[in-house]
Design an enzyme around this catalytic site. Structure first.
Site, PDB file in Angstrom:
ATOM      1  N   HIS A   1       1.355  -9.125  -3.502  1.00  0.00           N
ATOM      2  CA  HIS A   1       0.381  -8.069  -3.227  1.00  0.00           C
ATOM      3  C   HIS A   1       1.181  -6.780  -3.083  1.00  0.00           C
ATOM      4  CE1 HIS A   1      -3.423  -6.449  -1.657  1.00  0.00           C
ATOM      5  NE2 HIS A   1      -2.652  -5.714  -0.877  1.00  0.00           N
TER       6      HIS A   1
ATOM      7  N   GLU B   1       2.048 -10.211   0.662  1.00  0.00           N
ATOM      8  CA  GLU B   1       2.370  -8.787   0.558  1.00  0.00           C
ATOM      9  C   GLU B   1       3.868  -8.621   0.820  1.00  0.00           C
ATOM     10  OE1 GLU B   1      -0.229  -6.046   2.696  1.00  0.00           O
ATOM     11  OE2 GLU B   1       0.867  -4.316   1.918  1.00  0.00           O
TER      12      GLU B   1
ATOM     13  N   ASP C   1       0.825 -17.797  -3.800  1.00  0.00           N
ATOM     14  CA  ASP C   1       1.453 -16.768  -4.625  1.00  0.00           C
ATOM     15  C   ASP C   1       0.378 -16.134  -5.506  1.00  0.00           C
ATOM     16  OD1 ASP C   1       3.054 -15.125  -6.101  1.00  0.00           O
ATOM     17  OD2 ASP C   1       3.917 -16.723  -7.333  1.00  0.00           O
TER      18      ASP C   1
ATOM     19  N   ASP D   1       0.850  -1.194   0.000  1.00  0.00           N
ATOM     20  CA  ASP D   1       0.000   0.000   0.000  1.00  0.00           C
ATOM     21  C   ASP D   1       0.889   1.248   0.000  1.00  0.00           C
ATOM     22  OD1 ASP D   1       0.799  -0.612   2.719  1.00  0.00           O
ATOM     23  OD2 ASP D   1      -0.523   1.005   3.351  1.00  0.00           O
TER      24      ASP D   1
END
Ligand code: 9MR
Length: 578
Positions: free
Chosen positions: A494, A556, A547, A184
């Site tokens: 991610h 992530e 994965d 993020d």
């Protein structure tokens, strides 16, 4: 608790005479896919139960080592029966192949100096790829070049605008530079704290090795060592997070996570969210540490950081109960463990501030706040304080140094005992299998390196090697958990930039979070179709990994996970090749 017993109890020896039936001849070995330093411990795990021994041959076909089949052990974390060979006797640099029952199995094994140099460089280069507020130019970023995102020149202080319960337009501050935390685009002080500490530890312990590496980043401060240049990019941002009164905001983020878009396309308003005691103390600790590390190369910057550190500590002393509570309208990372008490952060900040200033008051605070057995992770920084005091013993009172050494050595001895007896030769505790388990393995490796630095006893280095081996292929998934490294590695992390940049290969050098049974991202009730399929059906923590970019809980990436990977790999290189 008696870790040795509890984990040893899980490793049940199967009677060899009954079990050696050659039922799985030809199984591929699980091992470190990058290879080993000549003097390193080298272990290879074969799933299954095979009566054949092992032959190691060099590329001229000559057998250099022959071993009988070892006993079969079960690894409780994966439920597998495995046989583990110790091939440390192969020391001559070269490329080797493993044979069982006359058949070549698996992939080649490399013994050489500097097998982890590229990994160290890539794991550090990744911090450049995570930079906010600037474009990544092709000459540095290659095919992962991208436009600038998140200028962060008008971040609003949470609670001052109408959208977050305030009266007016909001107070805007500049909060530029810094690394995105993970997949993020948030920037979080608590997580930056342990990350910067870990990266600076590389420089503190292995400066010559760090200086010998170059990984092609733009140079704003050409006189700085490259590692300190990269770290400064985040320190500069951290400094913007301190308010005039000394308190430090928890994070800069939007109110909700963005979709899977490139940084330039995440344009929602960002906020500087709530000053609190743990963020302020983590800030104080790394600023004090950095002031020591940078003093020799940039006195003015070092002085500025030390001043900021002391001011932050004073704020924390006045606001010891100001813990972070995630507001109802904020959904980005909380970085606040449920059992927060602030003691470990006070301990760490006091240790760093005493080293940096030699002022008595900090040592007095430290003496009144005894070490515990916890850490190291973002939610408990006790071990970072112990590392500091144990390794910089000249500055601290002997009583404190002894206590710190005891904490580090106890943890290292527990880990070493597990590493030596577990079927996979992995020094892991039951509680290592959590969100970010791979970083727990790397942090365990860091404890073992610190024990080696304290004692010079190579068995701790062997334990650290076992941790790195696991991350680089000696695991049930037979992959390196680092993008772009080894024969098989994660392809779908991610990680918003890798998901949205239309480049097939993910950004290289990223350690993914790794397996655990938290299941936070699994579509368990069938109603959340955006979540993952059930990758944790077997209830074995080491298997619970997928994965797939849906898996924010196992696939992530994060700055506090890459930093201990870089430390561990750098330590083994620097120690074995000095
Ligand atoms: O690493 C964090 C882990 O220990 C927590 O259990 C988890 C849930 O709160 O959050 C992890 O950190 C994430 C952070 O909150 C936001 N950025 C991504 C981080 C890695 O997943």
């Amino acid at each position: 608790m008696n870790t040795f017993k509890s984990v040893f109890g899980m490793c049940v020896a199967v009677p060899a005479a009954i079990s050696l039936l050659a039922v799985s001849a030809g199984a591929a070995p699980l091992m470190n896919q990058l290879g080993f330093a000549p003097d390193a411990e080298k272990t290879v795990v074969f799933p299954g139960n095979d009566a054949n021994g092992l032959e190691v041959r060099d590329l001229s076909g000559k057998t250099v080592l022959k071993l009988k089949a070892p006993d079969v052990y079960e690894w409780d974390y994966s439920g597998e029966e495995v046989q583990t060979f110790d091939i440390s006797a192969v020391k001559k640099p070269g490329t080797y192949r493993l044979f069982r029952g006359g058949e070549y199995v698996g992939t080649p094994m490399v013994v050489a100096k500097n097998v982890y140099d590229d990994l160290v460089k890539a794991s550090l280069k990744w911090f450049y790829y995570q930079r906010s507020s600037m474009a990544l130019e092709p000459q540095y970023a290659g095919k992962w070049a991208r436009a600038a995102g998140h200028k962060d020149d008008k971040v609003i202080v949470y609670g001052t605008d109408k959208a977050t319960g305030g009266k007016g337009k909001g107070t805007a501050i500049k909060s530029q530079r810094g690394w995105y935390d993970a997949g993020d685009y948030g920037k979080y002080i608590v997580n930056s704290g342990i990350t910067v500490f870990t990266l600076l530890e590389i420089y503190e312990h292995f400066p010559k090795y760090a200086d010998s590496l170059h990984w092609n980043i733009p140079r704003e401060f050409p006189k700085y060592p490259e590692l300190l240049e990269e770290v400064r990019y985040n320190l500069d941002w951290m400094l913007t997070m301190q308010d005039k009164d000394g308190g430090v905001y928890h994070k800069v983020s939007t109110l909700k996570f963005s979709g899977s878009v490139l940084p330039e396309n995440d344009v929602a308003q960002r906020y500087a969210i709530i000053k609190n005691v743990t963020a302020t103390l983590d800030f104080a600790a790394v600023m004090a540490q950095a002031s020591v590390v940078y003093a020799g190369i940039d006195k003015a910057y070092a002085d500025k950081m030390l001043k900021a550190a002391e001011k932050a500590y004073a704020w924390a002393k006045k606001n010891p109960e100001a813990f972070y509570k995630q507001p109802y309208d904020v959904q980005t990372g909380s970085y606040a463990p449920g059992d927060e008490n602030g003691k470990d952060e006070f301990r760490w900040a006091a240790a760093e501030l005493f080293r940096a200033t030699k002022k008595k008051e900090y040592q007095e605070d430290l003496k009144a706040n005894a070490f515990t057995a916890n850490g190291a992770w973002w939610g408990d920084v006790n071990m970072l304080a112990a590392f500091r005091v144990a390794l910089d013993s000249a500055d601290f009172e002997k009583e404190l140094v002894d206590a710190a050494k005891k904490v580090v050595m106890n943890e290292a001895n527990n880990l070493r005992a597990v590493g030596d007896t577990s079927a996979y030769r992995l020094p892991a505790f039951p509680w290592s299998w959590n969100w970010g388990s791979n970083s727990a393995m790397a942090n365990n490796g860091m404890v073992l390196v610190h024990a080696y630095l304290l004692t010079g006893d190579k068995s701790y280095l062997d334990g650290a090697q076992q941790c790195l081996d696991y991350l680089l292929g000696k695991n049930p998934h037979d992959i390196t958990y680092v993008t772009g490294f080894g024969y098989r590695s994660p392809r779908n992390p991610h990680h918003r930039p890798s998901e949205s940049d239309m480049v097939d290969d993910p950004v290289p050098g990223m350690l993914v979070g790794g397996p655990h049974l938290g299941k936070q991202d699994i579509n368990l009730d069938g109603k959340e179709s955006w979540k993952c399929p059930n990758y944790a059906a077997s209830d074995k923590p080491a298997l619970a990994y997928i994965d797939n970019r849906c898996s924010y809980a196992t696939n992530e990436v994060a700055i506090n996970w890459n930093a201990p990977l870089a430390y561990l790999a750098a330590a083994l290189e620097a120690i074995y090749n000095k």
